[in-house]
Design a protein around this motif. Structure first.
Motif, short mmCIF file in Angstrom:
data_model
loop_
_atom_site.label_atom_id
_atom_site.label_comp_id
_atom_site.label_asym_id
_atom_site.label_seq_id
_atom_site.Cartn_x
_atom_site.Cartn_y
_atom_site.Cartn_z
N LYS A 12 -62.54 -30.07 -51.91
CA LYS A 12 -62.40 -30.53 -50.54
C LYS A 12 -61.60 -29.50 -49.74
O LYS A 12 -60.51 -29.11 -50.16
CB LYS A 12 -61.66 -31.88 -50.55
CG LYS A 12 -61.63 -32.58 -49.23
CD LYS A 12 -61.11 -33.99 -49.41
CE LYS A 12 -59.66 -34.04 -49.02
NZ LYS A 12 -59.07 -35.36 -49.09
N PRO A 13 -62.16 -29.02 -48.63
CA PRO A 13 -61.41 -28.06 -47.82
C PRO A 13 -60.16 -28.71 -47.24
O PRO A 13 -60.18 -29.88 -46.85
CB PRO A 13 -62.39 -27.64 -46.73
CG PRO A 13 -63.47 -28.65 -46.73
CD PRO A 13 -63.46 -29.34 -48.05
N VAL A 14 -59.08 -27.93 -47.21
CA VAL A 14 -57.82 -28.42 -46.67
C VAL A 14 -57.40 -27.48 -45.55
O VAL A 14 -57.43 -26.26 -45.72
CB VAL A 14 -56.74 -28.43 -47.78
CG1 VAL A 14 -55.39 -28.85 -47.23
CG2 VAL A 14 -57.15 -29.33 -48.92
N SER A 15 -57.01 -28.05 -44.43
CA SER A 15 -56.55 -27.20 -43.33
C SER A 15 -55.06 -26.93 -43.50
O SER A 15 -54.35 -27.65 -44.22
CB SER A 15 -56.82 -27.88 -41.97
OG SER A 15 -55.86 -28.88 -41.74
N ILE A 16 -54.58 -25.92 -42.83
CA ILE A 16 -53.17 -25.53 -42.93
C ILE A 16 -52.26 -26.66 -42.47
O ILE A 16 -51.13 -26.81 -42.95
CB ILE A 16 -52.90 -24.22 -42.15
CG1 ILE A 16 -51.50 -23.65 -42.46
CG2 ILE A 16 -53.06 -24.43 -40.67
CD1 ILE A 16 -51.34 -23.12 -43.82
N ASP A 17 -52.74 -27.50 -41.55
CA ASP A 17 -51.92 -28.61 -41.04
C ASP A 17 -51.72 -29.71 -42.07
O ASP A 17 -50.82 -30.54 -41.92
CB ASP A 17 -52.56 -29.19 -39.77
CG ASP A 17 -52.65 -28.14 -38.67
OD1 ASP A 17 -51.76 -27.28 -38.60
OD2 ASP A 17 -53.63 -28.18 -37.89
N GLN A 18 -52.57 -29.76 -43.09
CA GLN A 18 -52.46 -30.80 -44.10
C GLN A 18 -51.50 -30.44 -45.23
O GLN A 18 -51.25 -31.24 -46.11
CB GLN A 18 -53.84 -31.10 -44.69
CG GLN A 18 -54.81 -31.70 -43.68
CD GLN A 18 -56.20 -31.80 -44.24
OE1 GLN A 18 -56.79 -30.80 -44.65
NE2 GLN A 18 -56.74 -33.01 -44.27
N ILE A 19 -50.98 -29.22 -45.21
CA ILE A 19 -50.07 -28.75 -46.25
C ILE A 19 -48.65 -28.75 -45.70
O ILE A 19 -48.40 -28.19 -44.63
CB ILE A 19 -50.45 -27.32 -46.71
CG1 ILE A 19 -51.87 -27.29 -47.23
CG2 ILE A 19 -49.49 -26.81 -47.76
CD1 ILE A 19 -52.38 -25.90 -47.55
N ASP A 20 -47.71 -29.37 -46.43
CA ASP A 20 -46.33 -29.33 -45.97
C ASP A 20 -45.71 -27.97 -46.28
O ASP A 20 -46.28 -27.16 -47.01
CB ASP A 20 -45.51 -30.49 -46.54
CG ASP A 20 -45.31 -30.42 -48.05
OD1 ASP A 20 -45.70 -29.40 -48.66
OD2 ASP A 20 -44.78 -31.38 -48.62
N ASP A 21 -44.53 -27.73 -45.73
CA ASP A 21 -43.90 -26.42 -45.83
C ASP A 21 -43.60 -26.04 -47.29
O ASP A 21 -43.81 -24.90 -47.68
CB ASP A 21 -42.60 -26.41 -45.02
CG ASP A 21 -42.06 -25.01 -44.81
OD1 ASP A 21 -42.82 -24.17 -44.29
OD2 ASP A 21 -40.90 -24.76 -45.17
N ARG A 22 -43.15 -27.00 -48.07
CA ARG A 22 -42.84 -26.74 -49.48
C ARG A 22 -44.08 -26.29 -50.24
O ARG A 22 -44.05 -25.32 -50.98
CB ARG A 22 -42.24 -28.00 -50.10
CG ARG A 22 -41.84 -27.84 -51.54
CD ARG A 22 -41.12 -29.11 -52.03
NE ARG A 22 -40.97 -29.08 -53.46
CZ ARG A 22 -41.87 -29.52 -54.33
NH1 ARG A 22 -42.99 -30.05 -53.92
NH2 ARG A 22 -41.64 -29.44 -55.62
N MET A 23 -45.19 -27.01 -50.03
CA MET A 23 -46.44 -26.67 -50.71
C MET A 23 -46.98 -25.32 -50.23
O MET A 23 -47.53 -24.55 -51.03
CB MET A 23 -47.47 -27.77 -50.51
CG MET A 23 -48.73 -27.59 -51.34
SD MET A 23 -48.43 -27.40 -53.11
CE MET A 23 -47.82 -29.00 -53.55
N LEU A 24 -46.81 -25.02 -48.96
CA LEU A 24 -47.24 -23.72 -48.43
C LEU A 24 -46.50 -22.58 -49.14
O LEU A 24 -47.12 -21.60 -49.56
CB LEU A 24 -46.99 -23.67 -46.92
CG LEU A 24 -47.38 -22.38 -46.20
CD1 LEU A 24 -48.90 -22.21 -46.18
CD2 LEU A 24 -46.83 -22.36 -44.79
N LEU A 25 -45.18 -22.73 -49.28
CA LEU A 25 -44.40 -21.70 -49.97
C LEU A 25 -44.76 -21.59 -51.44
O LEU A 25 -44.85 -20.50 -51.98
CB LEU A 25 -42.90 -21.97 -49.81
CG LEU A 25 -42.31 -21.63 -48.45
CD1 LEU A 25 -40.85 -22.02 -48.39
CD2 LEU A 25 -42.48 -20.16 -48.11
N ILE A 26 -44.98 -22.74 -52.09
CA ILE A 26 -45.38 -22.72 -53.51
C ILE A 26 -46.70 -21.97 -53.66
O ILE A 26 -46.85 -21.12 -54.55
CB ILE A 26 -45.49 -24.16 -54.07
CG1 ILE A 26 -44.09 -24.76 -54.22
CG2 ILE A 26 -46.24 -24.17 -55.41
CD1 ILE A 26 -44.09 -26.24 -54.54
#
Length: 197
Positions: A12-26
């Motif tokens: 499933k495609p995920v947009s950048i807005d659906q990822i929280d900051d912690r998950m983005l850094l991980i």
């Protein structure tokens, strides 16, 4: 016991807005770690010592090439931002999410990690095998967030080719690492300190 059926997997495609900051850094740190590991493995398959890439060269030639390329890229980026419409330069908000609310030290650390990991794989390993042209095509392709627009894709290709060129000219990985680091750090600071209109 049930058999595993790969056809039942759904991506499933995920947009950048659906990822929280912690998950983005991980995700960012994980992809850079994977990039570095792949680079080291590739170098070992080439029967080359990965650690020899990081021997500091004699003289300051690599500093001039690295800083000079970074200055040229940043100037080109500012010109592009001035004359090219925002929607043609859009990366989906990824860079804003990465740098906008980051502490200054974290912008520096992120830029350093990305430059070392990516340059080890692309200039150190892939370019040794395929040359700067094909390496730049691969480099532009993995920066998938830019592929929707031809101007940023072209810029990423050109920057990658220039990084490969200064690697050849200086015969040290530190020149493209320095250029990549300065470009990412300065552009990160621009995003970090940019005033909202």
């Amino acid at each position: 016991m049930k058999k595993f059926d790969i056809r039942r997997l759904k991506i499933k495609p995920v947009s950048i807005d659906q990822i929280d900051d912690r998950m983005l850094l991980i995700n960012l740190y994980a992809t850079q770690a994977i990039t570095l590991v792949i680079g080291f493995i590739w170098l070992l398959f080439q029967h080359r010592n990965p650690f020899l890439l990081f021997v500091l060269p004699e003289g300051l030639k690599f500093l001039y090439f690295g800083a000079g390329l970074a200055a040229a890229v940043i100037a080109l980026d500012f010109l592009s931002a001035r004359f090219v419409p925002d929607e043609a330069n859009d990366d989906g908000g990824v860079n804003d999410r990465i740098f906008k609310h980051r502490a200054i030290w974290h912008v520096v650390v992120l830029s350093l990690i990305v430059s070392i990991c990516e340059e080890t794989l692309f200039r150190g390993a892939i370019q040794h095998q395929f040359g700067p042209y094909w390496t730049s095509i691969i480099f532009a392709t993995i920066h998938v967030r830019y592929l929707k627009h031809w101007i940023p894709t072209g810029l990423v290709f050109a920057i990658s080719y220039a990084l490969g060129w200064i690697y050849i000219q200086t015969d040290t990985l530190w020149a493209p690492i320095l250029a990549h680091f300065l470009i990412d750090m300065i552009m990160g600071f621009v995003i970090r300190f940019r005033r909202e209109e």
